[in-house]
Design an enzyme around this catalytic site. Structure first.
Site, PDB file in Angstrom:
ATOM      1  N   GLU A 256      -7.205   4.834   7.490  1.00 48.89           N
ATOM      2  CA  GLU A 256      -6.893   6.194   7.291  1.00 48.89           C
ATOM      3  C   GLU A 256      -7.562   7.247   6.875  1.00 48.89           C
ATOM      4  OE1 GLU A 256      -2.873   5.996   4.763  1.00 48.89           O
ATOM      5  OE2 GLU A 256      -1.999   4.995   7.551  1.00 48.89           O
TER       6      GLU A 256
ATOM      7  N   HIS B 245      -9.402   1.047   4.437  1.00 50.51           N
ATOM      8  CA  HIS B 245      -8.026   1.341   5.849  1.00 50.51           C
ATOM      9  C   HIS B 245      -8.323   2.675   6.869  1.00 50.51           C
ATOM     10  CE1 HIS B 245      -4.291   2.893   6.396  1.00 50.51           C
ATOM     11  NE2 HIS B 245      -3.955   1.531   6.142  1.00 50.51           N
TER      12      HIS B 245
ATOM     13  N   SER C 206       3.479  -1.843  10.568  1.00 50.26           N
ATOM     14  CA  SER C 206       5.125  -1.848  10.900  1.00 50.26           C
ATOM     15  C   SER C 206       5.505  -2.586  10.548  1.00 50.26           C
ATOM     16  CB  SER C 206       5.342  -1.350  12.093  1.00 50.26           C
ATOM     17  OG  SER C 206       4.839   0.501  12.087  1.00 50.26           O
TER      18      SER C 206
ATOM     19  N   GLY D 281       2.803   3.087  11.148  1.00 47.50           N
ATOM     20  CA  GLY D 281       3.590   4.216   9.921  1.00 47.50           C
ATOM     21  C   GLY D 281       4.289   3.972  11.717  1.00 47.50           C
TER      22      GLY D 281
ATOM     23  N   GLY E  49       2.585  -0.668   4.423  1.00 49.11           N
ATOM     24  CA  GLY E  49       2.866   0.621   3.692  1.00 49.11           C
ATOM     25  C   GLY E  49       4.282   0.945   3.533  1.00 49.11           C
ATOM     26  N   GLY E  50       5.138   1.591   4.651  1.00 51.39           N
ATOM     27  CA  GLY E  50       6.098   2.023   4.261  1.00 51.39           C
ATOM     28  C   GLY E  50       7.087   0.917   3.916  1.00 51.39           C
TER      29      GLY E  50
ATOM     30  N   GLU F 171      -5.937  -4.149  10.603  1.00 47.67           N
ATOM     31  CA  GLU F 171      -3.789  -3.279  10.655  1.00 47.67           C
ATOM     32  C   GLU F 171      -4.665  -2.426  12.202  1.00 47.67           C
ATOM     33  OE1 GLU F 171      -2.117  -2.412   6.871  1.00 47.67           O
ATOM     34  OE2 GLU F 171      -3.966  -1.064   7.340  1.00 47.67           O
TER      35      GLU F 171
ATOM     36  N   ASN G 292       1.400  -1.762   0.271  1.00 47.83           N
ATOM     37  CA  ASN G 292      -0.054   0.240   0.134  1.00 47.83           C
ATOM     38  C   ASN G 292       0.899   0.755   0.175  1.00 47.83           C
ATOM     39  OD1 ASN G 292      -1.775   1.854   0.711  1.00 47.83           O
ATOM     40  ND2 ASN G 292      -2.754   1.449   2.633  1.00 47.83           N
ATOM     41  N   TRP G 293       1.273   2.034  -1.321  1.00 47.05           N
ATOM     42  CA  TRP G 293       1.368   3.151  -0.956  1.00 47.05           C
ATOM     43  C   TRP G 293       1.542   4.134  -0.455  1.00 47.05           C
ATOM     44  CZ3 TRP G 293       4.544   2.085  -6.614  1.00 47.05           C
ATOM     45  CH2 TRP G 293       5.433   1.593  -7.321  1.00 47.05           C
ATOM     46  N   LYS G 294       0.015   4.600  -0.084  1.00 44.98           N
ATOM     47  CA  LYS G 294      -0.750   5.189   0.005  1.00 44.98           C
ATOM     48  C   LYS G 294      -0.126   6.347  -1.060  1.00 44.98           C
ATOM     49  CE  LYS G 294      -0.177   3.218   5.226  1.00 44.98           C
ATOM     50  NZ  LYS G 294      -0.102   3.278   5.979  1.00 44.98           N
TER      51      LYS G 294
HETATM   52  P1  13P Z   1       3.037   0.984   7.301  1.00 47.02           P
HETATM   53  O1  13P Z   1       3.210  -0.564   7.144  1.00 47.02           O
HETATM   54  O2  13P Z   1       4.046   1.753   7.081  1.00 47.02           O
HETATM   55  O3  13P Z   1       3.279   0.934   9.234  1.00 47.02           O
HETATM   56  O4  13P Z   1       1.428   0.450   6.919  1.00 47.02           O
HETATM   57  C1  13P Z   1       0.299  -0.343   7.176  1.00 47.02           C
HETATM   58  C2  13P Z   1      -0.818  -0.218   6.986  1.00 47.02           C
HETATM   59  O5  13P Z   1      -0.988   0.899   6.251  1.00 47.02           O
HETATM   60  C3  13P Z   1      -0.852  -0.951   5.116  1.00 47.02           C
HETATM   61  O6  13P Z   1      -1.940  -0.661   4.921  1.00 47.02           O
END
Ligand code: 13P
Length: 254
Positions: free
Chosen positions: A97, A95, A213, A173, A234-235, A167, A9-11
């Site tokens: 967010e 998600h 994470s 993050g 994500g990251g 999640e 998930n590149w956001k």
């Molecule tokens: P991180 O891996 O950056 O914690 O993000 C997780 C996430 O929200 C994936 O959708």
């Protein structure tokens, strides 16, 4: 044996040159095993370029959001049919967010999930508790009620496949990961809830991903857990070598 599903998930990150470099590096990593399935979810303007860059590889492309509506006067929205039309196979829905920053409710999440399924798009339905909910001891009740509410009226699905992602919001993050054992425990709670809604067989075959994470260092221990069928990253998914390492952990857990 369920295939591990490893989802990036590149956001709201990565420009076109980075996307192209990512797919080139990932191809060089030669993750060809059928034991893992790979999905990359870039930002909206790059979906078609990602479909093109991934063509001929085992990587499928997903969107990070979708409208619950059909075509019409919805400025700024994207219809599920548009996503399938350009070759997207997956979509992230609900998600945290989207829930916290854009006020998506369980009801809306349910509508988006139903819409995606109706056009043949595979939804990844995200649930998870906040830190306050965890500290209040209502982690299990939170994910159970998110699932119940979102799945109201949605039948058990194998084709397209309805996938779930746990999640914990406090782990996203932050560098804080749920321990593999705790993540597995909550996945077990989710599976029990799915069994109550759809029956044992559907619950057993459902894939439940962990996100928060996840990184090359902890991927193997997470993926070894019996209820963890993949990762939503994500990251650590922004760099192809890191994503490839995580994918490799899905091929040979441990
Ligand atoms: P991180 O891996 O950056 O914690 O993000 C997780 C996430 O929200 C994936 O959708």
């Amino acid at each position: 044996m369920k295939r591990k599903l490893i989802v990036a998930n590149w956001k709201m990150n990565q420009l076109l040159a980075q996307l192209r470099q990512f797919f080139k590096t990932l191809a060089d990593a030669k993750i060809t095993s059928d034991a893992v399935e790979l999905v990359v979810c870039p930002s909206l303007p790059y979906l078609a370029s990602a479909v093109e860059a991934a063509s001929g590889s085992k990587v499928a492309i997903g969107a990070q959001n979708v409208s619950e509506c059909d075509f019409g006067a919805f400025t700024g929205e994207v219809a599920a049919q548009m996503l399938t039309d350009i070759g997207c196979k997956w979509v992230l829905i609900g998600h945290s967010e989207r829930r916290s920053l854009y006020h998506e409710t369980d009801e809306l999440v349910g509508k988006k999930t139903a819409k995606a399924l109706s056009v043949g798009l595979n939804p990844i339905l995200c649930v998870g508790e906040t830190l306050a909910q965890r500290e209040a001891g209502i982690t299990d009740a939170t994910v159970q009620s998110q699932l119940r509410a979102a799945l109201k009226g949605i039948a058990a699905q194998t084709q397209p496949e309805l996938v779930f992602a746990y999640e914990p919001v406090w782990a996203i993050g932050t560098g804080k990961t749920a321990t593999a054992e705790e993540a597995n425990r909550v996945h077990g709670v989710i599976r029990q809830e799915l069994a109550a809604i759809y029956g044992e067989a559907a619950a057993r075959s459902a894939r439940i991903l962990y996100g928060g994470s996840a990184k090359p260092d902890n991927a193997a221990s997470l993926l070894q857990q019996p209820h963890i069928d993949g990762l939503l990253i994500g990251g650590a998914s922004l760099a192809a070598d890191s994503f490839a390492k995580i994918a490799a952990a899905g091929v040979v857990p441990g």
